[in-house]
Design a protein around this motif. Structure first.
Motif, PDB file in Angstrom:
ATOM      1  N   SER A   5       4.765   5.278  -2.468  1.00  0.00           N
ATOM      2  CA  SER A   5       3.543   4.892  -3.180  1.00  0.00           C
ATOM      3  C   SER A   5       2.612   6.088  -3.319  1.00  0.00           C
ATOM      4  CB  SER A   5       2.824   3.767  -2.433  1.00  0.00           C
ATOM      5  OG  SER A   5       3.583   2.597  -2.457  1.00  0.00           O
ATOM      6  N   TYR A  65      -4.226   5.566  -9.193  1.00  0.00           N
ATOM      7  CA  TYR A  65      -4.540   4.403  -8.346  1.00  0.00           C
ATOM      8  C   TYR A  65      -3.604   3.242  -8.653  1.00  0.00           C
ATOM      9  CZ  TYR A  65      -7.105   0.508  -6.328  1.00  0.00           C
ATOM     10  OH  TYR A  65      -7.450  -0.602  -5.609  1.00  0.00           O
ATOM     11  N   LYS A  69      -1.190   1.612  -5.843  1.00  0.00           N
ATOM     12  CA  LYS A  69      -1.390   0.243  -5.381  1.00  0.00           C
ATOM     13  C   LYS A  69      -0.278  -0.716  -5.769  1.00  0.00           C
ATOM     14  CE  LYS A  69      -5.068  -0.100  -2.998  1.00  0.00           C
ATOM     15  NZ  LYS A  69      -4.961  -0.469  -1.602  1.00  0.00           N
TER      16      LYS A  69
END
Length: 71
Positions: A5, A65, A69
């Protein structure tokens, strides 16, 4: 924190859509990349000032982002 991630977030911050594409959502990655190209061209020709740079940076932050996420 998952390292994939984090990597996807960093990749997508540098090149919007790359993190999404690497994680398997190629359609969203292509859409973010296309949006970045259009945004950069518009800002280059119409809004070549600090406000344009801020808008580009915010777009890159959003892409990073989102990749961090969601993937």
């Amino acid at each position: 924190m998952d390292t994939n991630s984090l990597k996807n977030g960093i990749f997508s911050f540098i090149i919007p859509g790359l993190g999404q594409a690497l994680s398997g959502d190629r359609q969203k990655g292509l859409a973010l990349f296309g949006g970045a190209v259009i945004l950069h061209l518009l800002i280059w020709f119409l809004l070549n000032n600090p406000l344009g740079s801020l808008i580009q940076t915010l777009y890159h932050l959003y892409a990073g982002y989102d990749a961090y996420k969601n993937y």
